[in-house]
Design an enzyme around this catalytic site. Structure first.
Site, PDB file in Angstrom:
ATOM      1  N   LYS A   1      27.914  19.992 -11.368  1.00 28.53           N
ATOM      2  CA  LYS A   1      27.940  19.258  -9.827  1.00 28.53           C
ATOM      3  C   LYS A   1      29.058  19.693  -8.706  1.00 28.53           C
ATOM      4  CE  LYS A   1      29.557  14.287 -10.297  1.00 28.53           C
ATOM      5  NZ  LYS A   1      29.112  13.288 -10.662  1.00 28.53           N
TER       6      LYS A   1
ATOM      7  N   TYR B   1      57.163  20.700  10.783  1.00 33.11           N
ATOM      8  CA  TYR B   1      56.727  19.251  11.761  1.00 33.11           C
ATOM      9  C   TYR B   1      57.149  17.957  10.643  1.00 33.11           C
ATOM     10  CZ  TYR B   1      52.680  22.450  13.104  1.00 33.11           C
ATOM     11  OH  TYR B   1      52.081  23.297  13.315  1.00 33.11           O
TER      12      TYR B   1
HETATM   13  C1  LIG Z   1      29.408  12.803 -12.152  1.00 32.68           C
HETATM   14  C2  LIG Z   1      28.650  11.640 -12.539  1.00 32.68           C
HETATM   15  C3  LIG Z   1      28.768  11.760 -14.182  1.00 32.68           C
HETATM   16  C4  LIG Z   1      30.077  13.202 -14.705  1.00 32.68           C
HETATM   17  O1  LIG Z   1      31.093  12.599 -14.599  1.00 32.68           O
HETATM   18  P1  LIG Z   1      32.403  12.221 -14.879  1.00 32.68           P
HETATM   19  O2  LIG Z   1      33.118  11.607 -14.728  1.00 32.68           O
HETATM   20  O3  LIG Z   1      33.032  14.011 -14.161  1.00 32.68           O
HETATM   21  O4  LIG Z   1      32.483  12.674 -16.181  1.00 32.68           O
HETATM   22  C5  LIG Z   1      27.992  11.638 -14.784  1.00 32.68           C
HETATM   23  N1  LIG Z   1      26.682  10.927 -14.775  1.00 32.68           N
HETATM   24  C6  LIG Z   1      27.052  10.929 -13.149  1.00 32.68           C
HETATM   25  C7  LIG Z   1      25.350   9.944 -13.237  1.00 32.68           C
HETATM   26  C8  LIG Z   1      28.112  11.052 -12.567  1.00 32.68           C
HETATM   27  O5  LIG Z   1      27.397  11.251 -11.178  1.00 32.68           O
END
Ligand SMILES: *Cc1c(COP(=O)(O)O)cnc(C)c1O
Length: 378
Positions: free
Chosen positions: A36, A266
């Protein structure tokens, strides 16, 4: 867009493949690589291909458009999409052979309608909330969702292939919520199995659980961040056989000698303690370099790790290199695997009060992305 100054995010595809292989070897069961958010900033399609080359059995994305992008690029491995709102284009998802997840009866109804419209039964996962209070049907809603899925399966509109949940506290492996979530999950699985959903794969473990909690592995694990070589427990990735796949670097745009007492950037939150050389680095918060890195985050510049001097600006920041030699065009490394003297994303996270997940997913802007290694290359 690139910024014309050589700022780049280098992604090591072989590291992604090797990390995936190491995780799969650890669990010795199917593994869903979570890709993702543009593969956590590493590039959706090349990272997905590298993870598959490393032995990932399937891929996971949140929104279905990410799954469609994988299909458009020719990726044929199973893909699960699980976070879609009302009106999501499930017909497109089913036509593209994406697996879908639902957490409510109304969402299941949308999937069933899409299955009927397309003539393609959905490969369906049911998401139960076991204590994160985020995605997932509550324990109260679960029996109703299971019953609706059983009916939809009998009607030929879905095949339930997954029963799943997500951990709240897997990065604290001794936390009492872990056992409670595992028990709640087993109870939910029991309800689904008693109702006839006996063939579905059970999956619960994210990266932290994949690394640290064998009791959560069930039939498949679902690591994300560890695939990219970042330690989900916030320690040393190498201890888990992982290697960070992302290196972020830029090139000095200007170097100049300034007197003691010069206020830098800044608000003059940094003042040179002595006559010194300042190096200007042409990336800033518009490119995902956290503004919180001002006077706190390390970079490798002129042969040593040095803290950013003064505030990070929209497009640039300054490093005080003292009397070291530095010239325009010289490389400055923000983070990388750490074995070339550069800081790690974990060091940046510690310095800026966030987690490496946020850093790697937000870095971008005018950095060009470049791939090295050959895993999954087509
Ligand atoms: C993002 C996610 C994962 C992976 O999580 P990590 O901590 O990056 O391994 C797995 N399951 C779900 C439902 C997620 O949202």
């Amino acid at each position: 867009m690139t910024n014309g100054t050589g700022a780049e995010i280098v992604v090591d595809l072989d590291a992604i493949a090797a990390n995936t292989a190491a995780l799969r070897e650890r669990v010795r069961r199917p593994l869903m690589a979570v890709v993702k958010a543009d593969a956590y900033g590493h590039g959706l399609v090349p990272a997905a291909r590298a993870a598959l080359a490393g032995g990932a059995d399937q891929l996971g994305v949140t929104v279905l458009e990410e799954g469609l992008a994988l299909r458009a690029a020719g990726v044929t491995a199973p893909v699960l999409t699980w976070l879609n709102g009302p009106g999501a284009d499930y017909a497109a998802a089913l036509t593209a052979d994406l697996e879908v997840s639902v957490n409510a009866v109304w969402a299941l109804a949308e999937v069933v309608a899409a299955a009927r419209a397309t003539g393609r039964p959905a490969r369906l996962h049911l998401f139960v909330d076991t204590g994160l209070s985020r995605e997932g049907a509550t324990a109260a809603e679960w029996p109703g969702l299971v019953a609706a899925a059983v009916r939809a399966q009998a009607d030929g509109d879905v095949t339930v292939v997954g029963l799943w949940s997500h951990m709240a506290y897997a990065d604290a492996p001794t936390h009492p919520t872990i056992g409670a979530q595992v028990r709640a999950f087993e109870e939910a699985v029991g309800i689904a199995r008693s109702a006839g959903l006996t063939d579905a794969r059970r999956h619960l473990a994210n990266s932290a659980a994949t690394v640290a909690l064998p009791d959560t592995w069930f039939d498949m694990v679902r690591p994300g961040v560890a695939v990219y070589g970042l330690d989900p427990l916030g320690g040393d990735a190498a201890a888990h056989g992982l290697r960070p796949a992302m290196t972020v670097r830029a090139r000095v745009a200007l170097a100049k000698r300034v007197p003691a007492g010069s206020g830098v950037s800044y608000g003059h939150t940094y003042t040179t303690p002595a006559e010194t050389t300042l190096a200007l680095v042409p990336v800033g918060y518009a490119d995902g370099v956290p503004r919180a890195g001002g006077n706190s985050a390390p970079v490798l510049a002129a042969g040593a790790q040095r803290t950013i001097a003064g505030r990070v600006c929209m497009d640039q920041f300054v490093v005080d290199v003292g009397d070291a030699a530095v010239a325009p065009g010289d490389e400055v490394v923000l983070w990388g695997p750490g074995d070339g003297g550069e800081p790690t994303a974990q060091q940046w996270a510690d310095a800026t009060g966030t987690i490496h997940y946020e850093l790697v997913t937000r870095i971008g802007g005018r950095f060009a992305r470049r791939y090295v290694g050959s895993a999954g290359a087509v």
